[in-house]
Motif scaffolding. Sequence first.
Motif, mmCIF file in Angstrom:
data_model
loop_
_atom_site.group_PDB
_atom_site.id
_atom_site.type_symbol
_atom_site.label_atom_id
_atom_site.label_comp_id
_atom_site.label_asym_id
_atom_site.label_seq_id
_atom_site.Cartn_x
_atom_site.Cartn_y
_atom_site.Cartn_z
ATOM 1 N N LYS A 1 -5.858 -1.361 -6.849
ATOM 2 C CA LYS A 1 -6.933 -0.590 -6.232
ATOM 3 C C LYS A 1 -6.416 0.809 -5.931
ATOM 4 C CE LYS A 1 -9.507 -2.734 -3.220
ATOM 5 N NZ LYS A 1 -9.998 -3.300 -1.928
ATOM 6 N N PRO B 1 -8.090 9.013 -5.793
ATOM 7 C CA PRO B 1 -9.473 8.525 -5.787
ATOM 8 C C PRO B 1 -10.410 9.679 -5.449
ATOM 9 C CG PRO B 1 -8.365 7.874 -3.772
ATOM 10 C CD PRO B 1 -7.324 8.548 -4.614
ATOM 11 N N THR C 1 0.840 -1.193 0.000
ATOM 12 C CA THR C 1 0.000 0.000 0.000
ATOM 13 C C THR C 1 0.873 1.240 0.000
ATOM 14 O OG1 THR C 1 -1.722 -1.176 1.226
ATOM 15 C CG2 THR C 1 -1.836 1.242 1.200
ATOM 16 N N PRO D 1 -3.138 6.005 -1.073
ATOM 17 C CA PRO D 1 -4.432 5.392 -1.370
ATOM 18 C C PRO D 1 -4.331 4.212 -2.334
ATOM 19 C CG PRO D 1 -4.139 7.315 -2.730
ATOM 20 C CD PRO D 1 -2.911 7.255 -1.842
ATOM 21 N N GLU E 1 -3.091 0.476 -3.825
ATOM 22 C CA GLU E 1 -2.748 -0.881 -3.402
ATOM 23 C C GLU E 1 -2.223 -1.655 -4.606
ATOM 24 O OE1 GLU E 1 -5.504 -4.480 -2.135
ATOM 25 O OE2 GLU E 1 -5.346 -3.006 -0.498
ATOM 26 N N SER F 1 -20.310 5.467 -8.050
ATOM 27 C CA SER F 1 -19.583 4.963 -6.873
ATOM 28 C C SER F 1 -18.123 5.369 -6.928
ATOM 29 C CB SER F 1 -19.717 3.443 -6.784
ATOM 30 O OG SER F 1 -19.264 2.847 -7.995
ATOM 31 N N GLY F 2 -17.882 6.668 -6.846
ATOM 32 C CA GLY F 2 -16.506 7.139 -6.805
ATOM 33 C C GLY F 2 -15.917 7.332 -8.178
ATOM 34 N N GLY G 1 -7.899 3.763 -3.574
ATOM 35 C CA GLY G 1 -8.999 3.950 -2.645
ATOM 36 C C GLY G 1 -9.875 2.715 -2.711
ATOM 37 N N GLN G 2 -11.162 2.910 -2.971
ATOM 38 C CA GLN G 2 -12.072 1.782 -3.132
ATOM 39 C C GLN G 2 -12.312 1.410 -4.593
ATOM 40 O OE1 GLN G 2 -13.132 0.013 -0.435
ATOM 41 N NE2 GLN G 2 -11.681 1.410 0.557
ATOM 42 N N LEU G 3 -11.554 2.059 -5.495
ATOM 43 C CA LEU G 3 -11.770 1.878 -6.927
ATOM 44 C C LEU G 3 -10.894 0.749 -7.465
ATOM 45 C CD1 LEU G 3 -13.255 3.333 -9.362
ATOM 46 C CD2 LEU G 3 -11.033 4.418 -9.791
ATOM 47 N N PRO G 4 -11.481 -0.347 -7.929
ATOM 48 C CA PRO G 4 -10.657 -1.401 -8.526
ATOM 49 C C PRO G 4 -10.104 -0.941 -9.872
ATOM 50 C CG PRO G 4 -12.972 -1.928 -8.777
ATOM 51 C CD PRO G 4 -12.913 -0.691 -7.943
#
Length: 972
Positions: free
Chosen positions: A719, A971, A704, A707, A709, A894-895, A721-724
């Motif tokens: 990834k 993100p 990580t 933000p 990954e 969603s983002g 943030g939460q965005l794949p």
Amino acid sequence: MEVIYCPGEHEDPRPGRGALPPRAWTDRTDAKQLRLNGDWRFRLSPTAAVPGGDDFAKAAFDDDSEQWSNLPVPSHWVLHGHGKPAYVNIPYPFPVDPPFVPTENPTGDYRYTFDLPKDWDLNSGKTILRFDGVDSWCKVWVNGTLLGTSSGSRVPVEFVASTALRAGANILAVRVHQWSAGSYLEDQDQWWMPGIFRDVTLLHRPDGSVGDHFVHVSYDHETGAGTLKVDATPSGRVVIPELGIDAPTGTLVSVPHVKPWTAETPRLYAGHLVTTGERVSLSVGFRTVAIEDGVITVNGKRILFRGVNRHEFHPDTGRAVTRETMLQDVLLMKRHNINAVRTSHYPPHPHFLDLCDEYGLWVIDENDYETHGFEQLNWQGNPSSTAVWKDALLDRVGRMVERDKNHPSVIIWSLGNEAGPGENIGHMADWIRRRDPSRLIHYEGDKTCKYVDMYSRMYVTHAEVDALGRRQEDPLDDPELDKKRRAMPFILCEYIHAMGNGPGGQAEYQRLFEKYPRCQGGFVWEWIDHCFKKTTADGREYWAYGGDFDEEIHDGNFIVDGLLFPDRTPSPGLIEYKKVIEPVAITYAGNGQVSIYNNRDFASLDDLIFTYKLERAGRGIAGGPLAVPAVGPRQTVTVPLPALSTTKDEQVWTITAVLAEDTKWGSAGHEVAWGQFAATEAPHRPLAPTLIAPVVDKAAGVVTVGPAEFSIASGQLIKLGQLPVHGLNLDIWRATTDNDRGQEYFEGTCWADVWKEANLDKVKHRVNRVAVDGNTFVVETRAAAGSYNRGLLTTYTWTAVEDNGVHLGVKAVPDGDWGDMVLPRLGVRVGLPTSLDQVSWYGYGPGEAYPDTRTGVKLGVYNLSVDDLQTPYVFPQENGSRIDVRWAELAGLSGGLRVEGAPLFSFAARRWTTEQLQAARHTTDLVPGNQVWLNIDYAVNGIGTASCGEGVLPEHQLRVAETEFSVILRPT
């Protein structure tokens, strides 16, 4: 021996028989006319030998059998279920055996029943039957009486029908052969489509009506005086009330003060030609066309052609274009700063020239003559140099000149196109000079300029245009001809081939035209994509081109080469052209002043209003009118700009020139020209990395960084943030454009072939090293294509930065032998969720742009959907890149993702992969997938115009070299 059938009437290379001598065309008369357009009865036969022979022409013939159906006239029968259109560029679609054509010769028989009006007088004067366009050969009867035959598809023919007509019902019968001797003279780059495709009209010619008339005009730019003489048969009077003229025909009338006609100021004087039997409307424009000091002048001033080549075309009706379509073309041209039309490669419908007179367009009127297919035979048997074709060529050029001689917009006659050299070219030129010495003569195929008044070429490189501008072209073998040609004006009758994405290099050509007086501009090939609608099995429409109609011989999508899409939507190429040729140059003059240069030849800028807008970081903060003093043609003024406030942000001035009032072709507020330049440069803001080291979780197999990954095994970003995210890798490929697939100036490098052979579309990535280096996550790879030892050693460095971002640095180092390769693009590509369907950016737009097609885009903040980012080229290819972007955001429910340049990048986003785009042949082949694919580019290669012309100029080429670039991802 009894001869039962002997083909050949339509294979006679001589002109048709029975026709009246050609004359000036007009439909503005008080003499009676009866338009015979409508639904005709029609029968198609596969050969010229039709069972029953000419029986169908008899008035009593029964056309109610199942062999007959209704067909609209004007139209092409192949667009109404009788055969299919066929596209060929250069080769003839039949064996070359002039003047003969195959026995398999689609032949259309037409019958039309019409009633003469009760007040139609058959007892005095005469009645003429006129066909404005029949492709390619016709034979005409009225009530079973043969009137004559005609060859020459796109010039009118008239027959005397008086004795064949009768009161009440009449039967008009016409036989049309698709192939004829005339087909050898009509090998233009277009669809082969037979039929009666222009108007059919019955004309009453009362006793004493106008047989022909010729309006002769001149204008003296030094005194402002004009002269007018109207020759007419029979004689009559010329009445122009506004000028106080009421004079006998054949009389030279001097007008002390007259406003001249030009394409910028199309002043027409309404009048009448009155004989004992008819009153014909006149639209008189005073102008003088000449060559002075080696340049083309009108009314004493050098003119610059900002032109297009215009085929007549509509996607529903082919060359059977309506007056509404003609007007639409003229309005689009005027609104995009186009001032000239070459009527490639035949005279247009005469009403189009009426519109050019009225709205203001310079016209090169071109003869219906092209024999390009003979080039493949080393011009053996070419009609230009074969005596048997002389009469046919003189007939064609004569019918053009006589029809169109009274149009002030027509300033140049063209003898034809791509028909090689030969003495018949000289015969046509000699005839025109005798008949109409007031205009100039053009023919690009006369390379030595023996017969013509200007040196004309196609697709000449920028470097050669520069040499031509200095009159330092390569010499001819004949010193006298060389001296003559070197003293001539130069035009590009075709250039910057508008096929697919492009054309590139427009601005560089225009700078040469404006630098050298000899170089008087050019005509873009061409105006519109020639495509027809087809539908997939599941009901989706697409545009069809060559080969989509099962043609035996075809030239594919080479017919898709216009500045307009088939539905007449402007392409990015037209938006670029409008800006490149704009009549006002708006630039920064320094010291807080803007320079306004009037690039017009005749008109002032009094019809325009200037405004300014000041934007900070893409957002408007000030604006209003800009007071500009009077600016005459070819004059410059400087105007102070409002004072600036201090800021740390980038600020940009945009100065716009718009129509002050409604005109015939545009509404008040229509943008004519604009200029944009920096008010304050964007400050350099050094990157502020965080001191947070990457977090390694070996158990989970991830690293990580802020933000972001990553996979430890592959080094891939997975990834944000939460965005794949998926598949972020170096990308050097693009779906090749038509210009990539062309060859530079016909002989150079075809980069699409080079790239394909080098397997640049099949790059593989090998991970060499994944490591944490202090506060940075480092991934080292080698990107390389199969079969070769060349590659790019690529290092990705990821560092967390403030405000929840991650900095990506990319370094690409060439490895192995790349030679002189240029790359399609250099950047990274990443897959994102398909929900990210809205895009905002601060950069250039709103349309696409590439290094050599960026003149027509403005810096600003824009918002579009992913779908609207695409340019729907008929033949799918690389498109949609936005250039010099500061930041871009992709958002969904969603983002989303924000990309920030360090300092700039280009991007493209689409719902299909580059590979899918490359494989597509029609827009319906592009099916959205389950990813949005985002290209973040350091650079892309230029576009050029090599589909037919020069490739990408060196300064716009993306050469293989060690490169570093970076962006910040956040993100949202």
